[in-house]
Design a protein around this motif. Structure first.
Motif, PDB file in Angstrom:
ATOM      1  N   THR A 132       0.841  -1.193   0.000  1.00 49.97           N
ATOM      2  CA  THR A 132       0.000   0.000   0.000  1.00 49.97           C
ATOM      3  C   THR A 132       0.878   1.247   0.000  1.00 49.97           C
ATOM      4  O   THR A 132       2.066   1.193   0.308  1.00 49.97           O
ATOM      5  CB  THR A 132      -0.932   0.041   1.223  1.00 49.97           C
ATOM      6  OG1 THR A 132      -0.143   0.030   2.424  1.00 49.97           O
ATOM      7  CG2 THR A 132      -1.880  -1.143   1.240  1.00 49.97           C
ATOM      8  N   ARG A 134       0.826   5.605   1.183  1.00 49.63           N
ATOM      9  CA  ARG A 134       0.174   6.555   2.084  1.00 49.63           C
ATOM     10  C   ARG A 134       0.409   7.972   1.576  1.00 49.63           C
ATOM     11  O   ARG A 134       1.550   8.367   1.309  1.00 49.63           O
ATOM     12  CB  ARG A 134       0.713   6.405   3.506  1.00 49.63           C
ATOM     13  CG  ARG A 134      -0.023   7.268   4.511  1.00 49.63           C
ATOM     14  CD  ARG A 134       0.344   6.922   5.949  1.00 49.63           C
ATOM     15  NE  ARG A 134       1.624   7.444   6.365  1.00 49.63           N
ATOM     16  CZ  ARG A 134       2.693   6.730   6.628  1.00 49.63           C
ATOM     17  NH1 ARG A 134       2.668   5.408   6.487  1.00 49.63           N
ATOM     18  NH2 ARG A 134       3.816   7.285   7.018  1.00 49.63           N
ATOM     19  N   GLY A 139      -2.808  11.606   4.251  1.00 41.83           N
ATOM     20  CA  GLY A 139      -2.648  10.360   4.991  1.00 41.83           C
ATOM     21  C   GLY A 139      -3.482   9.209   4.486  1.00 41.83           C
ATOM     22  O   GLY A 139      -3.453   8.120   5.074  1.00 41.83           O
ATOM     23  N   ASN A 140      -4.221   9.398   3.405  1.00 44.22           N
ATOM     24  CA  ASN A 140      -5.049   8.322   2.865  1.00 44.22           C
ATOM     25  C   ASN A 140      -4.171   7.153   2.413  1.00 44.22           C
ATOM     26  O   ASN A 140      -3.105   7.344   1.831  1.00 44.22           O
ATOM     27  CB  ASN A 140      -5.856   8.852   1.669  1.00 44.22           C
ATOM     28  CG  ASN A 140      -6.667   7.767   0.980  1.00 44.22           C
ATOM     29  OD1 ASN A 140      -7.485   7.105   1.614  1.00 44.22           O
ATOM     30  ND2 ASN A 140      -6.443   7.588  -0.305  1.00 44.22           N
ATOM     31  N   VAL A 141      -4.635   5.939   2.688  1.00 40.97           N
ATOM     32  CA  VAL A 141      -3.906   4.732   2.308  1.00 40.97           C
ATOM     33  C   VAL A 141      -4.593   4.072   1.116  1.00 40.97           C
ATOM     34  O   VAL A 141      -5.805   3.838   1.141  1.00 40.97           O
ATOM     35  CB  VAL A 141      -3.826   3.738   3.490  1.00 40.97           C
ATOM     36  CG1 VAL A 141      -3.198   2.420   3.054  1.00 40.97           C
ATOM     37  CG2 VAL A 141      -3.027   4.361   4.632  1.00 40.97           C
ATOM     38  N   CYS A 156      -2.247   9.852  -4.572  1.00 41.40           N
ATOM     39  CA  CYS A 156      -3.409   9.600  -3.716  1.00 41.40           C
ATOM     40  C   CYS A 156      -4.693   9.582  -4.525  1.00 41.40           C
ATOM     41  O   CYS A 156      -4.922  10.454  -5.369  1.00 41.40           O
ATOM     42  CB  CYS A 156      -3.465  10.677  -2.631  1.00 41.40           C
ATOM     43  SG  CYS A 156      -4.899  10.566  -1.541  1.00 41.40           S
ATOM     44  N   ASN A 166       3.933   2.906   2.429  1.00 42.60           N
ATOM     45  CA  ASN A 166       3.220   2.866   3.720  1.00 42.60           C
ATOM     46  C   ASN A 166       3.925   1.917   4.679  1.00 42.60           C
ATOM     47  O   ASN A 166       3.373   0.905   5.116  1.00 42.60           O
ATOM     48  CB  ASN A 166       1.769   2.430   3.490  1.00 42.60           C
ATOM     49  CG  ASN A 166       0.956   2.504   4.773  1.00 42.60           C
ATOM     50  OD1 ASN A 166       1.215   3.328   5.653  1.00 42.60           O
ATOM     51  ND2 ASN A 166      -0.030   1.633   4.889  1.00 42.60           N
TER      52      ASN A 166
END
Length: 255
Positions: A132, A134, A139-141, A156, A166
């Motif tokens: 993944t 980040r 901060g969205n994964v 993102c 991440n």
């Protein structure tokens, strides 16, 4: 087997402890994924990467200096993980969780995502997950795209900003929420099962002793002796798959 273990515990007692435990906390390290062909961080530093220090590849300063270079390193590691499959050790831990009605928590120092792919649901990834990314901004994964469709750097899906791997880098602290979940799992567990980790990297290495200090049973599986071995009720000199096979085997009956 440690001296302490040989005096007080045997394999049958360990099996019974696992079967009767309402809560089991498991700590896994690189030894679990080695059987899937995934090298440790330093073992992966071959070829081009052999001339670099770990800090050159996995630190905030390295990323700030050359994010595409760092991403190239992680893309290569991600490709290895994407091709790997969960091994018997991963699968047996997932079955243990299923049979225990969710009372098993796997806290892993590995970043390959194989515990989840094997079927474990209650997994705490204290060092992150390299499958993944980040977002640097929000901060969205996001899950990474398939390796053959992976353009650098990823961005993102929510805000379009550049995303970083991440994972926890050298010089960074472990995610607070993940660490809290890990400590709670070992506080509540009556059995701590430690598999394939050297037990020298803190704060993860301190987790099994939380269970031990609260009167719980500590079982270790590792081909080599570790600092934890002499504290364990039972320390099996075995690979993850071999040790878990022995611990989860059905007892023989006469007749």
């Amino acid at each position: 087997m440690s001296d302490f273990a040989s005096r007080s515990f045997d394999l049958a007692a360990a099996r019974e402890a696992l079967r009767s435990a309402r809560r089991v906390a498991v700590l896994t390290g690189a030894g679990v994924s080695a059987e899937s062909g995934i090298p440790t961080f330093r073992d992966a530093q071959t070829g081009l990467w052999a001339r670099f220090r770990p800090d050159d590849l996995a630190s905030p300063s390295a990323y700030a200096r050359d994010p595409l270079f760092v991403w190239s390193w992680y893309k290569e590691r991600y490709e290895v993980c994407a091709k790997a499959s969960p091994n018997e050790g991963h699968v047996r831990l997932a079955e243990m969780e299923r049979d225990n009605a969710g009372g098993v928590t796997v806290v892993t120092q590995n970043v390959d995502g194989l515990h989840v792919r094997a079927g474990s649901r209650n997994v705490v990834e204290v060092h992150g997950n390299l499958t993944t990314s980040r977002c640097e901004r929000c901060g969205n994964v996001d899950p990474l795209p398939p390796p053959d469709a992976f353009d650098l750097p990823p961005h993102c899906s929510k805000c379009g900003s550049r995303a970083r791997p991440n994972v926890v880098w050298f010089g960074e602290t472990l995610p607070e929420l993940a660490l809290e979940r890990a400590y709670l799992a070992f506080e509540e567990a009556s059995v701590a099962l430690v598999i394939g980790t050297s037990s020298v990297v803190y704060p993860a290495a301190a987790l099994p002793e939380v269970t031990l200090h609260r009167g719980g049973v500590l079982i270790e599986i590792n081909p080599e002796e570790t600092p934890l071995s002499r504290k364990a009720h039972l320390s099996l000199r075995a690979t993850a798959s071999e040790g878990l096979r022995a611990l989860t085997a059905e007892p023989r009956t006469n007749g």
